[in-house]
Design a protein around this motif. Structure first.
Motif, PDB file in Angstrom:
ATOM      1  N   TYR A  83       1.035  -1.238   0.025  1.00  0.00           N
ATOM      2  CA  TYR A  83       0.048   0.000  -0.025  1.00  0.00           C
ATOM      3  C   TYR A  83       0.883   1.348  -0.144  1.00  0.00           C
ATOM      4  O   TYR A  83       0.406   2.157  -0.782  1.00  0.00           O
ATOM      5  N   ALA A  84       1.832   1.369   0.827  1.00  0.00           N
ATOM      6  CA  ALA A  84       2.618   2.730   0.934  1.00  0.00           C
ATOM      7  C   ALA A  84       3.411   3.109  -0.185  1.00  0.00           C
ATOM      8  O   ALA A  84       3.603   4.041  -0.554  1.00  0.00           O
ATOM      9  N   THR A  85       3.616   2.116  -1.220  1.00  0.00           N
ATOM     10  CA  THR A  85       4.431   2.422  -2.305  1.00  0.00           C
ATOM     11  C   THR A  85       3.648   1.696  -3.317  1.00  0.00           C
ATOM     12  O   THR A  85       4.263   1.610  -4.612  1.00  0.00           O
ATOM     13  N   ARG A  86       2.489   1.590  -3.384  1.00  0.00           N
ATOM     14  CA  ARG A  86       1.615   1.150  -4.559  1.00  0.00           C
ATOM     15  C   ARG A  86       1.640   1.925  -6.015  1.00  0.00           C
ATOM     16  O   ARG A  86       2.100   3.335  -5.746  1.00  0.00           O
ATOM     17  N   PRO A  87       1.530   1.285  -7.128  1.00  0.00           N
ATOM     18  CA  PRO A  87       1.817   1.916  -8.321  1.00  0.00           C
ATOM     19  C   PRO A  87       0.610   3.207  -8.340  1.00  0.00           C
ATOM     20  O   PRO A  87      -0.255   3.295  -7.764  1.00  0.00           O
ATOM     21  N   SER A  88       1.222   4.247  -9.304  1.00  0.00           N
ATOM     22  CA  SER A  88       0.484   5.577  -9.159  1.00  0.00           C
ATOM     23  C   SER A  88      -0.735   5.301  -9.786  1.00  0.00           C
ATOM     24  O   SER A  88      -1.987   6.113  -9.475  1.00  0.00           O
TER      25      SER A  88
END
Ligand code: SF4
Ligand code: SF4
Length: 110
Positions: A83-88
């Motif tokens: 979640y914290a670095t999910r795709p744009s």
């Protein structure tokens, strides 16, 4: 006039049933490299969803894919394991903003 009411995400996971690999951008890839997320990069680069009959399987080992590789079931709801670095594309998606969301109709009264 468009409604400004915010639709709350019900964490049903429906919008995560796509193969998100297709929508990953160069910016996402660069961020994961910077963050040392080889785990994510490995999945993006090596695992592709393939249709077998009426369901999707992993091109890596053939295991059944229930949508995005990063979608997890938490017992009562679905969650994104990155979640914290999910795709744009996931970051930008507004719940209820399109037909893919189960909350779509609540936002549009015709
Ligand atoms: S990366 Fe996370 S938010 Fe995006 S489709 Fe996959 S599970 Fe859903
Ligand atoms: S389909 Fe809509 S309600 Fe379901 S997880 Fe996606 S944004 Fe949330």
């Amino acid at each position: 006039m468009e409604s400004t009411v915010q639709i709350a995400c019900q964490q049903c996971g429906t919008c995560c049933l796509a193969n998100v690999n297709c929508y990953v951008t160069d910016e996402d890839l660069e961020r994961w490299k910077r963050e040392g997320r080889d785990d994510i990069l490995h999945i993006i680069e090596h695992e592709h969803a393939m249709w077998v009959g009426d369901h999707l399987v992993s091109s890596l080992d053939g295991h059944y894919l229930h949508g995005c590789s990063f979608l997890t079931w938490e017992g009562t709801h679905y969650a994104c394991s990155i979640y914290a670095t999910r795709p744009s594309v996931c970051r930008d998606y507004q719940p209820g903003s399109s037909e893919i969301c189960t909350q779509f109709n609540q936002n549009h009264h015709f």
